[in-house]
Structures are given as structure tokens and as C-alpha cells.
Design an enzyme around this catalytic site. Sequence first.
Site, PDB file in Angstrom:
ATOM      1  CG  ASP A 471      -1.802   1.261   1.367  1.00  8.25           C
ATOM      2  OD1 ASP A 471      -2.186   1.516   0.331  1.00  8.25           O
ATOM      3  OD2 ASP A 471      -1.906   1.668   2.349  1.00  8.25           O
ATOM      4  CG  ASP A 670      -1.242   2.295   6.886  1.00  8.96           C
ATOM      5  OD1 ASP A 670      -1.753   1.916   5.964  1.00  8.96           O
ATOM      6  OD2 ASP A 670      -1.149   3.413   7.436  1.00  8.96           O
ATOM      7  CG  ASP A 674      -4.179  -1.837   3.206  1.00  7.09           C
ATOM      8  OD1 ASP A 674      -4.118  -1.459   1.970  1.00  7.09           O
ATOM      9  OD2 ASP A 674      -3.429  -1.005   3.985  1.00  7.09           O
TER      10      ASP A 674
END
Length: 781
Positions: A471, A670, A674
Site C-alpha cells: 500500500d 496499514d 488492506d
Amino acid sequence: MSNKNLSPEHEHNDAHPPSHNAALTDPVCGMQVSKDSPYHVEYKRRHFHFCSAKCMGTFNKAPEQFLTPASGRDDKDLEQSVAPGTIYTCPMHPEIRQNRPGSCPKCGMALEPLLPSLDDDNPELRDFSRRFWWTLPFTIIVTVLAMFGPQLGWFSMSAQTWIELVLSTPVVLWAGQPFFIRGWQSVINRSPNMWTLIGLGTAAAYVYSVVATVTPDVFPDTFMSMGRIAVYFEAAVVIISLTLFGQILELRARSQTSAAIKSLLGLAPKTARRINADGSEEDVPLTHVHEGDRLRVRPGEKVPVDGTVEEGSSSLDESMLTGEPLPVSKRPGDKVIGATMNTSGSLVIRAEKVGSATVLSQIVQLVAQAQRSRAPMQRMADVVAGYFVVAVVIIAVTTLITWGLIGPQPSWVYGLINAVAVLIIACPCALGLATPMSIMVATGRGATQGVLFRDAAAIENFRKVDTLIVDKTGTLTEGRPTFEQAVPANEATADEVLHLAASLDQGSEHPLAHAIVQAAHERGLTLSAVEDFESGSGIGVRGHVDGKRLVLGNTALMQQEGVDVSVMTQTAEQLRAKGASVMFLAAEGKLTGLLAVSDPIKQSTPQAVRDLQHAGIRVIMATGDGIATAHSVAKQLGIDEVHGEVKPADKLDLVTRLQAEGRVVAMAGDGINDAPALAKADVGIAMGTGTDVAMNSAQVTLVKGDLRGISIARDLSEKTIANMKQNLGFAFVYNALGVPLAAGVLYPLTGLLLSPMFAALAMSLSSASVVFNALRLRKSV
């Protein structure tokens, strides 16, 4: 996502057959069964369906044992733990599903709820803890007596033997009850496992010792030791206590697998403020909210359900669901997501999606599905456990018969003693400790280096990873807006632009505004008062500062105000190309300058990406950010493959697609967005600086949020697996040598036999050697 297949029932009241669409479960093995299965019986006016003739035959032999839970727990605990409609499954074998708690018929592990609740309790952990602590004093006393009793001389040897028997009985028969039940289940289900070994080894030591205590005269004098026939109560009780302790640690660790879903469930508010048809307002439970209801969301409250804004304007912090750090402005007609935080103004929304249809509920179900679709990697010991158990039992029986038929007198006593020695020396202590000890030491070593492993599967799989999905926000970048620069126009200065913008932004709660105000304070600028502040446009703010009418916002706002920004368009594009957010400032209708706020790349990220690529790992960025910003960050880091504006389900699909291509995928992120991909990936890696949900969904957490920890984790994984193989190799070699020796194969040549006492000592030494070898990991990584 429908839950209709998540409630299988294998019991049907009345004598009527199940409905056409009923979900059926084999009561023996727990597998899903079609109603058309030819294997079915009726018992006590209930219909049961089976996957095979073997399961049906097993059921017919003892049907009652499959009608009640058989995990060794008290009935009271079971009644308190079973919630209506709860489905239980095995962490190692997710195809096992049943509507009651119990043990997996394949591996013996305790089943756990398919979808936990916030108030979920673990009666298995509570029960094992009670059994462990209540009997631990007995274990300690028996062990001390066995080791130091003769030297202390407190009791005669005969009296000491009976004391050991009395103290050992509750430990073995009560504390060890769950293990014997699981061992028996493994026998009747023809699925030998570690519980079979533990049950046999403990039972052998205990039964032999009971016989030696009650009828010592049946044993030859050669087995006299310090005035009595040698007994091994301490071996039995220590095995039980150590196994209970290991189960307690395992159950505590396994409970963390549901922590991600619990965190998600905790995001949703418990109540909503509903506006009734007569205009009155009332707080109602979230479960009472229906589609079409009008709801008020006040500042500081969470949006209860998904819907559309009808009245008011505000900024919503959606970072907990989208991963984006910047609140999003909302006005009439805009969509809102349940569980997001209203940061400023009051909103009236129309409920559109409630219950399981909300975005939050969908993510909960995605995480649960991803967790259950991937079973932990089978331990190397489990691969051969079944064969090992069968081999040991055959050898023990062969030893008994051979000695009984052709051995010296008393031949059958010799046969019994040697058979017991075989079972004791083959007790799976070393085999059982081989992998867990390596894992325990490795996880401790990783923690000291900022790498937290959630389970053994993560350590086992990490070395195989060849693809890493990352990410952007909070993973590659810091995850919080930072003021970058102010660019003046039309004879203004940079400090003037920052001063005016910060003074105006004092009335805004937007993180971009906070970054600008903080930068002004850091530069020692004294802010002026703001009057007539407006932030309802959703594309910027307006107000009066020092007698000037100011407008701060994006290009669309400038066009509305008739402000020409063409002179700074090229500068703005250059800043956007670097990943910055650009805001224009105008005073009295004239462009004054622009301000750039960005989410900087972490200092450690470039080196971490280079190291990963040098190690042959394919690095892919997948972010919910805009495509232009994503490509800008990727270009700076040398990442070639980029996916922008992706949703949680898109990230999950990307992981699934790569796995289908044969890639071993790690996912690093995080945010809650996700979580599904983290759970689905072969190895999920969460930033310690991110959300609790991300960390609970992942198998690995980098405490400092530093991607360089991935390289550390890979090195630790490789050395840990090597250590595990060493331990397993020693355990198997030990058994390969010890079992024949215990069986008496050297007796014709040497005239010597291995007493069960020495077998127990060898078993203890083998366990110690495994522990010491595992401890070497503390200095090798």
C-alpha cells in the site's frame, strides 16, 4: 455476501427429511454433505447424512457420542459458550464445520467460531487453564518425590509410591481427560495424530505405574530400584502438565486470529439518532435502523450506516475504511459510509444500506472469508505423525508378543516392561517440541528487532515469498500530511501566503489545514483573526482576514470565484507530479499564491524497496490514492507496477490472481482497507504505525513501520526453518535408535534391557537437546 451457507445443521427435529436447500454436515467428520448422499440414517427421529460409508459405519457403532460435544469440557461451560446459530470450524481444516464446539476429527485441535463476536469468550482456554493450575501443585510434588524422595527419607519407599499414585490420579484422569478423549477420537476416526501419541505415552506410563504399585510381585527382582519396583508417575503427570501449558499458549495465540474481525465490529456505533416523521428525534439501536430512515449525525459522531447526505455539510474522516489520511468534504447528494467519523458540521442522511449490506459488514465478511480460505502450513511433524504412531504401536505390540513367546521367564512380564519402555521412549516430547521451540525462539528474536510474527505459518512461508504488494499511504509514505511549500504570486511573499492561508485555516478542522497552521506556528508567524468563515463548499474555504476577503481551495473553487490561476498552472502540475496536493490562495479576487501539502515518503522506504528488488522480489504498489499521485510515488521509488484507485475488494482480487499464477504473495499495508488482502495473502505484513485491524489481520507486524524489516523477517525465516529441520531430524533419529533399544534388540548380544526408567530419562534428555538447539537461534540471527 450471503450467510445462508454458514449455518449447517446435521440434526433435524421430527422424522421429516431436510428441506431441499438445507445445509447438511457429516456428524462424524464435519464435512459438508449433499442431501442426495446415499449414506444416511435415521436415529431418534432425526436424519443424519454422511460423506462416506466409513463415516456412516462409525456413527452406527456409537451414535450417542456424536450427538453431544466431546472436547473434554464441562457441560456447564459448553452451555454458556454456544450461541444460537454459531458455526464452529477447525483452523487447520476449514472444511470442518459444525454447530457445536468440540475437537477437529482430523487433527484434534479445538474448534473455534467461524465469525467471532465482540463479547466472544473461549471456554476451551478457561477450562484448560483451570485444569492446569488446579493440578500443577500435584505435578510438582510428585516430581520432587520421584527425584529427591529417597535422599530426603520422608517416607518409606512403599508409602512414597502410594502417595505418588494418589496425587497423580487426578492429574492424569481429570486434567488429562481432554487429551485421552482426543486420542480416542483419533483412533475411532482412523486419523492418528499427536494426541494419539500423547494419550498412549501417558497412559502407558500411568497404567504401568499403577500395576507396579498395586501388584509389585508380578515384576522380576531386576526391576527393583531403591526398595521398590520403579514407577513413572512423574513422567505421566509432567507430560499432562506440559501439554496443558502448551495448549494454553496456543489457544491464546489462536485467539488473535479473530481480533481483526472484532476490531472491525467495534468500529460500528451501537446506536443511531433517527428523525421521525413528526420531526422528533430519538436514539435507537443500530439494529432498528431500516432503509429509508432519516438519521442525524452530529459533530464527533460516527455515521451509523451507508447512505446519502440530505442536509448539511461537513468533512468525514474515512481513513479507518479507505486508508486515506485526508477527511472528505460531504454535502447534499454525496454518499457516506457507515462507521466513518463526522469531524465538523451536522448532517442529515438517508439510510440506504443497513446490516450486512454496509461497506463495513462487507469488509468483515471479506476478512473472515480470507482467513478461512487459507489453512496454516502443515507442520513437518504432522506429515509423518500418523505413520509414526502406527509404527510405534506395532513395535510395542510385537515386542510384547515376541518376548512373551520366546523370552526368558517371566517372559510376559519382560514383554510388558519392554513394550512400556517402547511407548515411553517414543513419547512425542522431542517430536512435539521440535517445531514449537524453534518458533518460540524465532518470534522472540524477531520481536527484539521490531518484527512481530503472529504464528508459525508466517515464519514458515516468509522465505518462499517472491511477490510483495505494498500500500502507499502509511506504508511507503508517512501517512500524515506535511506542509511542503508556499509559492507566491503577484508581488506577494511566501511568508505572506502562508500567514494568510494559516489565519484563514484556523477555522477548519481539515488535516490539510492543520498542516498549514502547524507550519505557520513553526515559522513563528503570528496569525490574524478570521471572520465570516465558510467551509461549506467542499472544495475550499472562504473568510475575511485583516480586512481582506480570502478564498483558499482547488482549481474548481478559483473558477467559481473568477480567479485567474493560469500563471501558476505549470507550477501546480509540477508539484502534483511529485505527489503533492495543491491549494490556490486568492485575496480580493486576485491570485496571491499556492500552497503544497504532501505525504512524504519514509526515509527508509527507498533502501527497503531496492533491497527487496535486489533479492528477486517483485514489488507492486496497490493504493486507493489517485493514479497520478500513485505513479509519482512509484517513479521516485523505482516501482514499475502500479494499481491506483483500488478498493479493498480489488486488493483482495489482486492477491488472489497472483496466487492463481503460482506466486507466493506477501501484502504490506496499514489500513482497514488492506485487511482483506492481508488476511488472504500467503504472508500479511502490517505497519505497526497503522490501524489495529490491519495488524490483527496480518501475520507479521513491523513495529516501526519500516519496510526494511521485511529483509530481517526473510533471514529469520530461512534460519528458523533450518533449525526446525535439525530438531525434527534429531527427534526422528532419536526414536529410530531408542525404540529398537527399548524393544530389547540388543539383549541377545549384551544381555541388557532398557528399563522404562532409563527410557523416561532418555526422553527427557532428548527434549532438552531440542530446546538447547532451538536456543541457538537467539545468536544466529
